[in-house]
Scaffold this active site. Structure first.
Site, PDB file in Angstrom:
ATOM      1  N   ARG A 117      49.717  42.470  22.084  1.00 60.63           N
ATOM      2  CA  ARG A 117      48.287  42.136  22.285  1.00 60.63           C
ATOM      3  C   ARG A 117      48.038  40.671  22.628  1.00 60.63           C
ATOM      4  NH1 ARG A 117      48.403  45.382  17.932  1.00 60.63           N
ATOM      5  NH2 ARG A 117      47.844  47.535  18.414  1.00 60.63           N
ATOM      6  N   LYS A 139      44.028  34.318  35.967  1.00 57.56           N
ATOM      7  CA  LYS A 139      44.069  35.678  36.511  1.00 57.56           C
ATOM      8  C   LYS A 139      45.525  36.109  36.553  1.00 57.56           C
ATOM      9  CE  LYS A 139      40.100  35.870  39.628  1.00 57.56           C
ATOM     10  NZ  LYS A 139      39.712  36.095  41.042  1.00 57.56           N
ATOM     11  N   GLU A 181      45.195  27.253  51.181  1.00 59.77           N
ATOM     12  CA  GLU A 181      44.331  27.226  49.986  1.00 59.77           C
ATOM     13  C   GLU A 181      43.852  25.799  49.718  1.00 59.77           C
ATOM     14  OE1 GLU A 181      43.427  30.056  48.702  1.00 59.77           O
ATOM     15  OE2 GLU A 181      45.066  31.502  48.909  1.00 59.77           O
ATOM     16  N   LYS A 223      39.588  23.551  41.313  1.00 61.29           N
ATOM     17  CA  LYS A 223      39.704  24.895  40.737  1.00 61.29           C
ATOM     18  C   LYS A 223      39.357  24.870  39.253  1.00 61.29           C
ATOM     19  CE  LYS A 223      42.005  29.237  40.424  1.00 61.29           C
ATOM     20  NZ  LYS A 223      42.996  30.187  40.926  1.00 61.29           N
ATOM     21  N   GLU A 233      34.534  34.920  36.795  1.00 58.14           N
ATOM     22  CA  GLU A 233      34.065  35.155  38.154  1.00 58.14           C
ATOM     23  C   GLU A 233      32.828  36.036  38.234  1.00 58.14           C
ATOM     24  OE1 GLU A 233      37.161  35.390  41.205  1.00 58.14           O
ATOM     25  OE2 GLU A 233      35.868  36.753  42.327  1.00 58.14           O
ATOM     26  N   ARG A 237      32.716  30.883  40.635  1.00 60.36           N
ATOM     27  CA  ARG A 237      34.160  30.992  40.894  1.00 60.36           C
ATOM     28  C   ARG A 237      34.442  31.783  42.166  1.00 60.36           C
ATOM     29  NH1 ARG A 237      39.156  32.406  36.649  1.00 60.36           N
ATOM     30  NH2 ARG A 237      40.749  32.427  38.256  1.00 60.36           N
ATOM     31  N   ASN A 241      36.940  32.429  47.019  1.00 66.39           N
ATOM     32  CA  ASN A 241      37.356  33.517  47.908  1.00 66.39           C
ATOM     33  C   ASN A 241      36.988  33.276  49.369  1.00 66.39           C
ATOM     34  OD1 ASN A 241      38.462  35.025  45.783  1.00 66.39           O
ATOM     35  ND2 ASN A 241      36.423  35.739  45.214  1.00 66.39           N
ATOM     36  N   HIS A 244      38.772  35.051  52.204  1.00 69.41           N
ATOM     37  CA  HIS A 244      39.627  36.072  51.602  1.00 69.41           C
ATOM     38  C   HIS A 244      39.209  37.500  51.934  1.00 69.41           C
ATOM     39  CE1 HIS A 244      41.473  32.746  49.565  1.00 69.41           C
ATOM     40  NE2 HIS A 244      42.275  33.519  48.881  1.00 69.41           N
ATOM     41  N   HIS A 248      42.041  39.507  53.396  1.00 67.85           N
ATOM     42  CA  HIS A 248      42.622  40.705  52.765  1.00 67.85           C
ATOM     43  C   HIS A 248      42.666  41.855  53.762  1.00 67.85           C
ATOM     44  CE1 HIS A 248      41.595  39.149  48.480  1.00 67.85           C
ATOM     45  NE2 HIS A 248      42.806  38.799  48.852  1.00 67.85           N
ATOM     46  N   HIS A 261      49.990  35.561  52.602  1.00 67.26           N
ATOM     47  CA  HIS A 261      48.601  35.515  52.143  1.00 67.26           C
ATOM     48  C   HIS A 261      47.854  34.297  52.729  1.00 67.26           C
ATOM     49  CE1 HIS A 261      45.160  35.748  49.475  1.00 67.26           C
ATOM     50  NE2 HIS A 261      45.404  34.503  49.072  1.00 67.26           N
TER      51      HIS A 261
HETATM   52  N1  LIG Z   1      46.394  34.558  39.844  1.00 65.78           N
HETATM   53  C1  LIG Z   1      45.722  34.033  40.839  1.00 65.78           C
HETATM   54  O1  LIG Z   1      44.646  33.448  40.654  1.00 65.78           O
HETATM   55  C2  LIG Z   1      46.300  34.097  42.207  1.00 65.78           C
HETATM   56  C3  LIG Z   1      45.783  33.306  43.237  1.00 65.78           C
HETATM   57  C4  LIG Z   1      46.389  33.344  44.475  1.00 65.78           C
HETATM   58  C5  LIG Z   1      47.509  34.162  44.689  1.00 65.78           C
HETATM   59  N2  LIG Z   1      47.980  34.935  43.667  1.00 65.78           N
HETATM   60  C6  LIG Z   1      49.183  35.778  43.852  1.00 65.78           C
HETATM   61  O2  LIG Z   1      50.273  34.931  44.134  1.00 65.78           O
HETATM   62  C7  LIG Z   1      51.239  35.671  44.892  1.00 65.78           C
HETATM   63  C8  LIG Z   1      51.706  34.801  46.032  1.00 65.78           C
HETATM   64  O3  LIG Z   1      52.318  33.647  45.499  1.00 65.78           O
HETATM   65  P1  LIG Z   1      53.306  32.742  46.346  1.00 65.78           P
HETATM   66  O4  LIG Z   1      52.693  32.438  47.644  1.00 65.78           O
HETATM   67  O5  LIG Z   1      53.754  31.658  45.464  1.00 65.78           O
HETATM   68  O6  LIG Z   1      54.501  33.766  46.693  1.00 65.78           O
HETATM   69  P2  LIG Z   1      55.884  34.118  45.980  1.00 65.78           P
HETATM   70  O7  LIG Z   1      55.789  34.033  44.531  1.00 65.78           O
HETATM   71  O8  LIG Z   1      56.334  35.404  46.569  1.00 65.78           O
HETATM   72  O9  LIG Z   1      56.839  32.942  46.516  1.00 65.78           O
HETATM   73  C9  LIG Z   1      57.102  32.837  47.897  1.00 65.78           C
HETATM   74  C10 LIG Z   1      58.610  32.779  48.191  1.00 65.78           C
HETATM   75  O10 LIG Z   1      59.099  31.480  47.895  1.00 65.78           O
HETATM   76  C11 LIG Z   1      60.234  31.554  47.038  1.00 65.78           C
HETATM   77  N3  LIG Z   1      60.231  30.324  46.255  1.00 65.78           N
HETATM   78  C12 LIG Z   1      59.390  29.995  45.255  1.00 65.78           C
HETATM   79  N4  LIG Z   1      59.573  28.724  44.873  1.00 65.78           N
HETATM   80  C13 LIG Z   1      60.563  28.237  45.648  1.00 65.78           C
HETATM   81  C14 LIG Z   1      61.204  26.975  45.726  1.00 65.78           C
HETATM   82  N5  LIG Z   1      60.800  25.932  44.985  1.00 65.78           N
HETATM   83  N6  LIG Z   1      62.202  26.824  46.617  1.00 65.78           N
HETATM   84  C15 LIG Z   1      62.572  27.847  47.413  1.00 65.78           C
HETATM   85  N7  LIG Z   1      61.992  29.057  47.399  1.00 65.78           N
HETATM   86  C16 LIG Z   1      61.009  29.248  46.518  1.00 65.78           C
HETATM   87  C17 LIG Z   1      59.996  32.823  46.270  1.00 65.78           C
HETATM   88  O11 LIG Z   1      61.182  33.303  45.691  1.00 65.78           O
HETATM   89  C18 LIG Z   1      59.435  33.732  47.357  1.00 65.78           C
HETATM   90  O12 LIG Z   1      60.477  34.246  48.144  1.00 65.78           O
HETATM   91  C19 LIG Z   1      50.568  36.941  45.328  1.00 65.78           C
HETATM   92  O13 LIG Z   1      51.076  38.006  44.573  1.00 65.78           O
HETATM   93  C20 LIG Z   1      49.092  36.717  45.012  1.00 65.78           C
HETATM   94  O14 LIG Z   1      48.417  37.904  44.673  1.00 65.78           O
HETATM   95  C21 LIG Z   1      47.406  34.902  42.446  1.00 65.78           C
HETATM   96 ZN   LIG Z   2      44.175  33.062  48.092  1.00 70.03          ZN
END
Ligand SMILES: NC(=O)c1ccc[n+]([C@@H]2O[C@H](COP(=O)([O-])OP(=O)(O)OC[C@H]3O[C@@H](n4cnc5c(N)ncnc54)[C@H](O)[C@@H]3O)[C@@H](O)[C@H]2O)c1
Ligand SMILES: [Zn+2]
Length: 357
Positions: A117, A139, A181, A223, A233, A237, A241, A244, A248, A261
């Site tokens: 939990r 999130k 972003e 942020k 949100e 907040r 988006n 987005h 999306h 993304h």
């Molecule tokens: N929680 C939130 O508020 C929020 C906001 C935006 C995006 N997201 C989520 O985040 C995800 C996307 O995140 P992302 O863009 O970081 O992608 P990711 O986590 O897939 O990382 C991108 C790639 O880079 C590699 N990588 C990471 N750090 C590295 C480093 N220092 N050196 C070499 N390679 C490295 C990873 O292994 C992966 O292959 C999505 O699932 C999205 O839904 C969440």
């Molecule tokens: Zn985004």
């Protein structure tokens, strides 16, 4: 090193930003018991897990190394984290540590929200996108075959450590995706920051650590402010988006993994700017400026050629921001000022979706 705070009462937490922070054992004060579960993936773990473990020498660190990719951000792989926590008999004082990009951060945060939990977790974001966006704000979640991020929870970390040095190994395309972003923050909230980005985009792409540290700091600051005002949100907040809803739709149309993304957000934001211009809110020169900055950041500024307005409409009507049957969009009143609104003419939207025809 710079420090910021996300102010959420008794759930407030610090964000540390600087070069070489993973090496400097900053985590100890945020670990309350003597159990730690490090969650990472097969790409990031070989690069940085040793650094993190060295800083935790007093503690027995268990770990789960997941396969790399959005495709594994699902219930099945989330369960591997629970399996390991239970197998290693972690109790409620355990701390989970997310070492990786947004995929690892979202999954680890969700595991921490659910395990017994709710237990503590620390974010060690290693992509630019996760340092400026996903690691801050609480999130968390995983994807379902029927929709991205559809299963999740709000669960704030106890600390975020953004080490700019780890970005040196990040692929260029991923860095650019994160810049989408960063540019978004300037557009919705801070015209001066937008202008700073115009002057410094090349330094950022060259991974100049000072420039990166400033961009990360200002992005997190914006942020953090929006999250503190509206954690769940229900209002302001949602400005985060920008681009987005269009983005999306592009991601879904192309199939996950085809467009990063951030790439989809860049093209989507140019569409939002174009619509804002058609409504008479910003000038065509502003739209051109926005387009130029995304291009300079190495990002696409147009949706896929084969995507029709009808496809956009279908995909956008399932967006989470649709309320009471009306499509709400984040649009620009100026560079540095955004609004969430359903007050736009359908005809103007159709022109934007038609690429201006
Ligand atoms: N929680 C939130 O508020 C929020 C906001 C935006 C995006 N997201 C989520 O985040 C995800 C996307 O995140 P992302 O863009 O970081 O992608 P990711 O986590 O897939 O990382 C991108 C790639 O880079 C590699 N990588 C990471 N750090 C590295 C480093 N220092 N050196 C070499 N390679 C490295 C990873 O292994 C992966 O292959 C999505 O699932 C999205 O839904 C969440
Ligand atoms: Zn985004």
């Amino acid at each position: 090193m710079q420090t910021l705070s996300v102010d959420l009462g008794d759930r407030s937490y610090p964000i540390f930003i600087g070069s070489g922070l993973l090496q400097q054992a900053r985590l100890q004060p945020y670990i309350k018991g003597n159990q730690v579960m490090l969650v990472s993936n097969t790409t990031v773990a070989p690069l940085y897990r040793e650094l993190v473990c060295k800083g935790l020498s007093q503690i027995d660190v268990d770990e789960v190394i997941l396969p790399d990719g959005e495709a594994y951000k699902d219930m099945q792989h989330l369960n591997l984290i629970f399996d390991q926590l239970l197998a290693r008999r972690h109790n409620r004082t355990t701390t989970l540590i997310a070492l990786g990009g947004g995929v690892i951060g979202d999954m680890t945060g969700f595991a921490a929200a659910c395990y017994q939990r709710g237990v503590n977790f620390i974010q060690l974001p290693t992509t630019l996108l996760s340092q400026v966006d996903s690691s801050v704000g609480g999130k968390t979640g995983v994807n379902h075959p029927a929709g991205k991020n559809m299963i999740g929870a709000f669960h704030q970390p106890v600390a975020v450590v953004a080490d700019t040095a780890v970005l040196q190994t990040l692929p260029d395309t991923e860095l650019s995706a994160g810049l989408a972003e960063v540019i978004k923050y300037g557009l919705i909230y801070d015209a001066d920051f937008f202008a700073w980005l115009e002057s410094n985009v090349q330094a950022l792409r060259n991974k100049d650590e000072q420039a990166l540290a400033y961009a990360i700091y200002r992005s997190c600051e914006i942020k953090a402010e929006l999250v503190a005002l509206d954690e769940r949100e229900s209002g302001v907040r949602a400005l985060l988006n920008l681009g987005h809803t269009f983005g999306h739709a592009i991601e879904t149309h192309a199939g996950y993994g085809q467009w990063l993304h951030g790439e989809a957000v860049a093209a989507g934001t140019v569409m939002a700017a174009d619509l804002s211009c058609r409504l008479g809110w910003i000038s065509r020169a502003d739209v051109d400026r926005i387009e130029r900055l995304f291009k300079a950041a190495g990002l696409p500024v147009k949706p896929p050629k084969d995507m029709t307005p009808e496809q956009f409409c279908t995909l956008m009507s399932v967006d989470k921001k649709v309320m009471d049957g009306r499509l709400r969009l984040v649009l620009l009143k100026a560079i540095g000022q955004a609004v969430v609104t359903a007050e736009f003419e359908q005809a103007a939207l159709m022109q934007t979706l038609n690429g201006g025809v």
